[in-house]
Write an enzyme that holds these catalytic residues in place. Structure first.
Site, PDB file in Angstrom:
ATOM      1  CD  GLU A 139      -9.456  -8.096  -1.805  1.00  0.00           C
ATOM      2  OE1 GLU A 139      -8.210  -7.503  -2.268  1.00  0.00           O
ATOM      3  OE2 GLU A 139     -10.314  -7.800  -1.116  1.00  0.00           O
ATOM      4  CG  ASP A 169      -4.964  -8.493  -1.124  1.00  0.00           C
ATOM      5  OD1 ASP A 169      -3.892  -8.771  -0.362  1.00  0.00           O
ATOM      6  OD2 ASP A 169      -5.420  -7.635  -0.827  1.00  0.00           O
ATOM      7  CG  HIS A 201      -2.175  -0.901   0.830  1.00  0.00           C
ATOM      8  ND1 HIS A 201      -2.223  -2.181   1.294  1.00  0.00           N
ATOM      9  CD2 HIS A 201      -3.073  -0.812   0.147  1.00  0.00           C
ATOM     10  CE1 HIS A 201      -3.319  -2.774   0.621  1.00  0.00           C
ATOM     11  NE2 HIS A 201      -3.906  -1.912  -0.090  1.00  0.00           N
ATOM     12  CB  CYS A 257     -10.140  -2.573  -8.702  1.00  0.00           C
ATOM     13  SG  CYS A 257      -9.966  -3.516  -7.172  1.00  0.00           S
TER      14      CYS A 257
HETATM   15  C1  PEP Z   1      -6.188  -5.705  -4.534  1.00  0.00           C
HETATM   16  O1  PEP Z   1      -5.770  -6.376  -3.719  1.00  0.00           O
HETATM   17  O2  PEP Z   1      -5.908  -5.824  -5.592  1.00  0.00           O
HETATM   18  C2  PEP Z   1      -6.890  -4.402  -4.259  1.00  0.00           C
HETATM   19  C3  PEP Z   1      -7.439  -3.668  -5.053  1.00  0.00           C
HETATM   20  O3  PEP Z   1      -6.884  -4.160  -2.958  1.00  0.00           O
HETATM   21  P1  PEP Z   1      -5.883  -3.507  -1.964  1.00  0.00           P
HETATM   22  O4  PEP Z   1      -4.806  -3.336  -2.927  1.00  0.00           O
HETATM   23  O5  PEP Z   1      -6.343  -2.532  -1.088  1.00  0.00           O
HETATM   24  O6  PEP Z   1      -5.583  -4.510  -0.853  1.00  0.00           O
HETATM   25 MG    MG Z   2      -6.833  -6.165  -1.714  1.00  0.00          MG
END
Ligand code: PEP
Ligand code: MG
Length: 591
Positions: free
Chosen positions: A441, A465, A199, A512
């Site tokens: 995910e 994920d 993140h 996403c």
């Molecule tokens: C992902 O896991 O691809 C996602 C979009 O959520 P995050 O990156 O916030 O875990």
């Molecule tokens: Mg995620």
């Protein structure tokens, strides 16, 4: 001391956010408090008490100094924190207890202070009163400052008070720290550890500043004041760049400026392939003020609003009302484009100082996201009500992170129904038809996608994920980054399986995760039948550029090949080949 590195030196890491910057570096040192108990003779006691008192005086001076320096810009809640720290510093009960431990146990001052304040923190953390519980965090902060002084640890720099633009260098940067970086002062950053889809990396893209992670030991080697160039395209940090290097980067800047012009021209154009296949291109955001970038880059709304940054970048949990305002403002600003709000995904690498979650051995496999929300219905319901109220704008959708199977989805939906009933009773308007989606995910969710699809209006594949859980490769760990392969056949089959299950049940499926913003992989996702791609606003232009130059037929062929291949490297090479042929100007990144 700065300038001990003689001549140009190149450090290599993993490029996680594109762009180049140069300037002075500021090195964030790791705070280390090795508390060791030392036995002292009786004659050493007075000296040790003096040392403790001196540390208190020194800490008081530092706090008042910070308070004075930022007095003009400080919000009242920040001012309160400093006042609370000063009050605690004068707490006679705590001071007497420390002195008692030094005297009676003949212990050194740092051990005595650490022991006494730890006891206090534990008590504060367990009391019912929320206000008092919050003071535990203050006391922890203060304890750290006093220990810095007792142990002569260099003061950790307060990032809110940088006075000139710099490149940040650290062993690691937490997502909550990164979320608070001020782009006017932080040109870019490089860290010793980290992964491409951590993140922290995602936030760097959001801020649109270059970032390189996994450089191994730069935080030990560099000193504040060193001059460096950070290359977020190729994943390098160049200390003392020579004139020749600077010239090469000057050339690269010219190439990039002309590319930016080209990309700007298509910002108001649709994302449609040469043979007429449209794909929905939306943006990932973390804050209300990311909305302007969504509009500027011509994204078709928001495909992922990561709401957890409302929770971790503040002093207290956001109330239903606080959240409602943000969600409503985002929705109103982007109307009629859709805004998909994801319910809070705390845990993993994102922690709220407020919730004081216990440290876990495997946080990514632990109490995270929907698991946390289902166990904390008050927190969850406040958010659900806020999202539902914002849905009165008419363009809000919602999705749950980390769904592992049908049970969690059913439970989450039941909470939504309860909140809807409450709002109806209270005569508070909301969108009765607000669409709800599940993030896919976790491999188990992908494999039961057919059942999940019957309970939701859409899927959004969280590839960051999905890759980490399928390949058992921690997304934040540079040591396993070679295993973290988006083109692994297992990942592509799971994506295909999910998309097919969605379509068979008449719903759409988007992606996403970070792969959605990678122009090399976008044609492959299109070919796998994905209906929507959601990426950082700064990544939207290049994805659209390649989509507008490729044929859907080529994308389908690529996907067919990929689904039959057993080699991640071979699949990736094919993706690269198509992307480079289709849009060569996107890939001129070498200085
Ligand atoms: C992902 O896991 O691809 C996602 C979009 O959520 P995050 O990156 O916030 O875990
Ligand atoms: Mg995620």
């Amino acid at each position: 001391m700065s300038g001990h590195i003689k001549g140009e030196k190149v450090y290599r890491g993993i490029a996680v956010s594109a762009g180049v910057c140069r300037g002075k570096v500021v090195v964030l040192h790791r705070a280390r408090h090795a508390i060791v108990r030392r036995e002292m003779g009786p004659d050493e006691v007075p000296q040790e008490i003096k040392r403790f008192e001196h540390a208190l005086v020194r800490t008081r001076q530092q706090i008042t100094e910070v308070q004075r320096r930022v007095a003009d810009t400080m919000s009242s809640s920040e001012a309160d924190i400093f006042d609370a720290h000063l009050l605690m510093l004068e707490d006679r009960v705590l001071i007497e207890e420390v002195i008692k431990i030094i005297r009676e146990q003949k212990a050194n001052a740092d051990y005595a202070f650490h022991t006494a304040s730890d006891r206090y923190i534990t008590v504060l953390e367990t009391v019912e009163d929320e206000y008092l519980r919050e003071r535990a965090a203050d006391l922890r902060d203060l304890t750290s400052r006093v220990l810095d002084n007792l142990l002569n640890v260099k003061q950790q720099l307060d990032l809110r008070h940088l006075t000139e633009p710099c490149i940040l260098i650290g062993h690691d940067l937490s997502p909550s720290t990164t979320a608070q970086l001020d782009k006017n002062f932080v040109l870019g950053f490089a860290t010793d550890i980290g992964g491409k889809t951590s993140h922290t990396a995602i936030l760097a893209k959001s801020l649109d500043i270059p970032a390189v992670v996994g450089t191994q030991n730069i935080s030990e080697e560099l000193d504040t004041g060193d001059y460096a160039l950070l290359d977020g395209y190729n994943g390098t940090l160049i200390v003392n760049p020579t004139d020749a290097t600077l010239f090469e980067y000057g050339q690269l800047a010219k190439i990039k400026a002309s590319l930016t012009e080209k990309l700007r021209e298509i910002q108001r154009q649709p994302a449609v392939t040469l043979d007429g296949q449209a794909i929905h291109l939306s943006a990932n955001i973390e804050h209300l003020n990311d909305v302007q970038a969504v509009i500027n880059h011509g994204a078709e709304g928001v495909g992922l609003f990561r709401t957890e940054f409302l929770f971790i970048s503040r002093e207290s949990l956001p109330s239903e009302g606080d959240q409602y305002q943000v969600y409503r403002d985002v929705a109103a600003a982007l109307k009629p484009q859709p805004v998909i709000i994801r319910t809070v995904d705390l845990g993993g690498d994102k922690f709220s100082s407020q919730l004081q979650l216990a440290k876990e051995v495997n946080p990514f496999l632990g109490w995270r996201a929907i698991r946390f929300c289902l166990a904390q219905p008050e927190v969850f319901r406040a958010q659900l009500r806020a999202i539902l109220r914002a849905s009165a704008e008419g363009n809000v959708k919602m999705m749950y992170p980390m769904i592992s199977g049908l049970d969690e989805l059913t439970q989450a939906n039941a909470h939504v129904e309860k909140c809807k009933a409450e709002l109806r009773d209270e005569k508070i308007p909301f969108d009765e038809k607000m669409e709800i989606g599940a993030m896919i995910e976790i491999p188990s969710a992908a494999l039961v996608a057919g059942a999940l699809a019957k309970k939701v209006n859409f899927f959004s594949i969280g590839s960051n994920d999905l890759i980490q859980y399928t390949l058992a490769a921690d997304r934040t760990n540079e040591k396993v980054s070679h295993l973290y392969e988006p083109t692994h056949p297992a990942i592509l089959r799971l994506i295909k399986f999910t998309v097919d299950a969605a379509h068979a049940n008449g719903i759409w499926a988007g992606v996403c995760g970070e792969i959605a913003g990678d122009p090399v992989l976008a044609p492959l996702l299109l070919g796998l039948g994905v209906d929507e791609l959601s990426a950082a606003p700064s990544a939207i232009d290049s994805v659209k550029y390649i989509i507008r130059r490729v044929k859907n037929a080529e994308a389908r062929q690529l996907a067919e090949f990929a689904l039959q291949s057993e080699s991640p490297a071979e699949i990736f090479a094919r993706c690269q080949e198509l992307a480079r042929q289709t849009a060569p100007s996107l890939f001129e990144n070498k200085a």
